[in-house]
Design a protein around this motif. Structure first.
Motif, PDB file in Angstrom:
ATOM      1  N   PHE A 199      27.666  26.101  14.031  1.00 52.99           N
ATOM      2  CA  PHE A 199      27.123  27.320  13.424  1.00 52.99           C
ATOM      3  C   PHE A 199      28.211  28.366  13.332  1.00 52.99           C
ATOM      4  O   PHE A 199      28.922  28.614  14.288  1.00 52.99           O
ATOM      5  CB  PHE A 199      25.986  27.875  14.291  1.00 52.99           C
ATOM      6  N   THR A 200      28.363  28.951  12.178  1.00 50.30           N
ATOM      7  CA  THR A 200      29.328  30.033  12.021  1.00 50.30           C
ATOM      8  C   THR A 200      28.594  31.262  11.501  1.00 50.30           C
ATOM      9  O   THR A 200      27.991  31.218  10.429  1.00 50.30           O
ATOM     10  CB  THR A 200      30.417  29.632  10.988  1.00 50.30           C
ATOM     11  N   PRO A 201      28.595  32.338  12.299  1.00 49.14           N
ATOM     12  CA  PRO A 201      27.900  33.540  11.830  1.00 49.14           C
ATOM     13  C   PRO A 201      28.648  34.164  10.651  1.00 49.14           C
ATOM     14  O   PRO A 201      29.865  34.080  10.564  1.00 49.14           O
ATOM     15  CB  PRO A 201      27.943  34.474  13.045  1.00 49.14           C
ATOM     16  N   ILE A 202      27.895  34.740   9.730  1.00 50.72           N
ATOM     17  CA  ILE A 202      28.532  35.431   8.602  1.00 50.72           C
ATOM     18  C   ILE A 202      28.516  36.929   8.920  1.00 50.72           C
ATOM     19  O   ILE A 202      27.449  37.518   9.114  1.00 50.72           O
ATOM     20  CB  ILE A 202      27.750  35.203   7.298  1.00 50.72           C
ATOM     21  N   HIS A 203      29.686  37.519   8.988  1.00 53.93           N
ATOM     22  CA  HIS A 203      29.794  38.952   9.299  1.00 53.93           C
ATOM     23  C   HIS A 203      30.111  39.726   8.046  1.00 53.93           C
ATOM     24  O   HIS A 203      30.934  39.282   7.240  1.00 53.93           O
ATOM     25  CB  HIS A 203      30.928  39.186  10.304  1.00 53.93           C
TER      26      HIS A 203
ATOM     27  N   ASP B  30      30.190  46.078   6.734  1.00 56.56           N
ATOM     28  CA  ASP B  30      29.237  47.190   6.647  1.00 56.56           C
ATOM     29  C   ASP B  30      27.865  46.838   7.230  1.00 56.56           C
ATOM     30  O   ASP B  30      27.184  47.667   7.808  1.00 56.56           O
ATOM     31  CB  ASP B  30      29.099  47.630   5.189  1.00 56.56           C
ATOM     32  N   LYS B  31      27.461  45.576   7.154  1.00 51.04           N
ATOM     33  CA  LYS B  31      26.084  45.244   7.540  1.00 51.04           C
ATOM     34  C   LYS B  31      25.947  44.449   8.827  1.00 51.04           C
ATOM     35  O   LYS B  31      24.848  44.062   9.230  1.00 51.04           O
ATOM     36  CB  LYS B  31      25.409  44.464   6.413  1.00 51.04           C
ATOM     37  N   GLY B  32      27.048  44.090   9.479  1.00 51.47           N
ATOM     38  CA  GLY B  32      26.952  43.266  10.692  1.00 51.47           C
ATOM     39  C   GLY B  32      26.709  41.817  10.319  1.00 51.47           C
ATOM     40  O   GLY B  32      27.034  41.381   9.208  1.00 51.47           O
ATOM     41  N   THR B  33      26.090  41.114  11.220  1.00 50.29           N
ATOM     42  CA  THR B  33      25.835  39.700  10.960  1.00 50.29           C
ATOM     43  C   THR B  33      24.672  39.552   9.981  1.00 50.29           C
ATOM     44  O   THR B  33      23.585  40.053  10.220  1.00 50.29           O
ATOM     45  CB  THR B  33      25.495  38.988  12.282  1.00 50.29           C
ATOM     46  N   THR B  34      24.942  38.856   8.872  1.00 48.21           N
ATOM     47  CA  THR B  34      23.872  38.759   7.873  1.00 48.21           C
ATOM     48  C   THR B  34      23.345  37.346   7.730  1.00 48.21           C
ATOM     49  O   THR B  34      22.414  37.084   6.997  1.00 48.21           O
ATOM     50  CB  THR B  34      24.374  39.210   6.498  1.00 48.21           C
ATOM     51  N   GLY B  35      23.957  36.435   8.416  1.00 47.82           N
ATOM     52  CA  GLY B  35      23.452  35.061   8.298  1.00 47.82           C
ATOM     53  C   GLY B  35      24.298  34.096   9.097  1.00 47.82           C
ATOM     54  O   GLY B  35      25.201  34.509   9.819  1.00 47.82           O
ATOM     55  N   THR B  36      23.979  32.834   8.953  1.00 46.94           N
ATOM     56  CA  THR B  36      24.701  31.798   9.693  1.00 46.94           C
ATOM     57  C   THR B  36      24.934  30.616   8.768  1.00 46.94           C
ATOM     58  O   THR B  36      24.060  30.265   7.971  1.00 46.94           O
ATOM     59  CB  THR B  36      23.856  31.299  10.885  1.00 46.94           C
ATOM     60  N   ILE B  37      26.121  30.037   8.867  1.00 50.54           N
ATOM     61  CA  ILE B  37      26.350  28.801   8.118  1.00 50.54           C
ATOM     62  C   ILE B  37      26.256  27.639   9.110  1.00 50.54           C
ATOM     63  O   ILE B  37      26.909  27.657  10.148  1.00 50.54           O
ATOM     64  CB  ILE B  37      27.752  28.776   7.469  1.00 50.54           C
ATOM     65  N   ALA B  38      25.404  26.714   8.823  1.00 49.72           N
ATOM     66  CA  ALA B  38      25.298  25.526   9.673  1.00 49.72           C
ATOM     67  C   ALA B  38      25.985  24.364   8.974  1.00 49.72           C
ATOM     68  O   ALA B  38      25.727  24.104   7.801  1.00 49.72           O
ATOM     69  CB  ALA B  38      23.842  25.190   9.937  1.00 49.72           C
ATOM     70  N   VAL B  39      26.913  23.723   9.677  1.00 51.48           N
ATOM     71  CA  VAL B  39      27.577  22.551   9.095  1.00 51.48           C
ATOM     72  C   VAL B  39      27.141  21.314   9.853  1.00 51.48           C
ATOM     73  O   VAL B  39      27.285  21.222  11.068  1.00 51.48           O
ATOM     74  CB  VAL B  39      29.117  22.696   9.145  1.00 51.48           C
ATOM     75  N   LEU B  40      26.562  20.363   9.132  1.00 58.00           N
ATOM     76  CA  LEU B  40      26.159  19.101   9.747  1.00 58.00           C
ATOM     77  C   LEU B  40      27.206  18.058   9.380  1.00 58.00           C
ATOM     78  O   LEU B  40      27.500  17.854   8.207  1.00 58.00           O
ATOM     79  CB  LEU B  40      24.795  18.645   9.204  1.00 58.00           C
TER      80      LEU B  40
END
Ligand code: ADP
Length: 267
Positions: A5-9, A12-22
């Protein structure tokens, strides 16, 4: 399966999502595992003769040199072990060249009958020593095949020397070449009346360093790489190799090779 899991920063908005790599790592891990096993095997196979050589050299140093008969025996052991190491390293180099495709095939039109006769001739001394009879049979219509003679000789020598090693005195070995109907392949078999291979070992028999009986193979001077080298060479030719065996009855190894040149012309 590996999941990262890599958080998307966003500044201006902080963490807005996560990229999951399988990631499917099973293949990769299997490869890594077999590489580790291979290195462990090579080290062990080299260490064994080196330890023997060291202890015999020490024994010579510690006084065995004074006794002629004993020292001759010890030097004999050292030479044997050295020769086995050379065979092992030669086999390893050959495998590594095959693995990295650095052994381009030099295919020529080759007379199959002649090639098989010459295999039996090369081993005539060992055959006589063990009173093993050898027979060569080639299908009538079968003349030439398109193959790298040096490499296929190596395959035949590995299979034939196994047949001799694992056949008791007085047995027989058959070398046959056939062209199965409706196929453009040539099938060559080496069949012996030897000790055979237990069912449970058949699945790993082409694996590098796999032997049914390590001690026996070592005593016979084997490296445990003969069948793996044979398989790589046959694969490079576009053929397949298979082994059938019945314990205490015998073993047959069959490999196929294309009869035709690339482009479909007869060889
Ligand atoms: P090795 O150098 O030990 O002969 P190979 O790769 O040629 O190595 O063969 C692997 C193992 O397969 C041998 O150690 C032996 O146990 C078994 N084997 C191969 N060929 C035969 C045969 N013709 N009859 C019985 N066992 C065989």
């Amino acid at each position: 399966l590996r999941v990262t899991f890599t958080p998307i920063h966003r500044r201006d908005k902080g963490t807005t999502g996560t990229i999951a790599v399988l990631q499917d790592v099973t293949e990769q891990e299997k490869l890594e595992q077999s590489r580790r096993e291979f290195v462990a095997n090579v080290s062990h196979e080299l260490r064994t003769p080196l330890t023997t050589i060291k202890s015999y050299a020490e024994a010579l140093n510690d006084g065995a040199l004074e006794e002629r008969e004993l020292s001759e025996r010890f030097v004999g052991v050292i030479r044997n072990e050295t020769e086995r190491m050379i065979r092992l390293v030669t086999d390893l180099l050959h495998l590594s060249r095959l693995d990295s495709n650095q052994a381009p095939l030099r295919r020529r039109q080759t007379n199959v009958h002649e090639m098989l006769d010459e295999v039996a001739d090369r081993f005539s001394f060992q055959l006589r020593q063990k009173s093993i009879k050898a027979a060569v049979r080639v299908d009538r219509g079968l003349k030439a095949a398109w193959l790298d003679r040096d490499q296929i000789d190596q395959v035949l020598d590995n299979l034939f020397s196994n047949a001799i090693k694992y056949t008791l005195d007085g047995g027989t070995i058959e070398l046959t070449a056939k062209k199965p109907a409706d196929s453009d392949m040539l099938a060559i078999s080496v069949k012996d009346t030897g000790i055979g291979i237990p069912k449970k070992d058949l699945i790993r028999i082409f694996d590098r360093f796999y032997r049914v009986d390590k001690a026996r193979s070592r005593n016979m001077g084997g490296t445990g790489l003969g069948l793996s080298i044979a398989r790589e060479i046959v694969k490079a030719h576009g053929g397949t190799i298979s082994l059938h065996s019945e314990l205490n009855e015998g073993t047959t190894v069959t490999f196929t090779l294309p009869l035709l040149r690339e482009g479909g012309e007869p060889a």
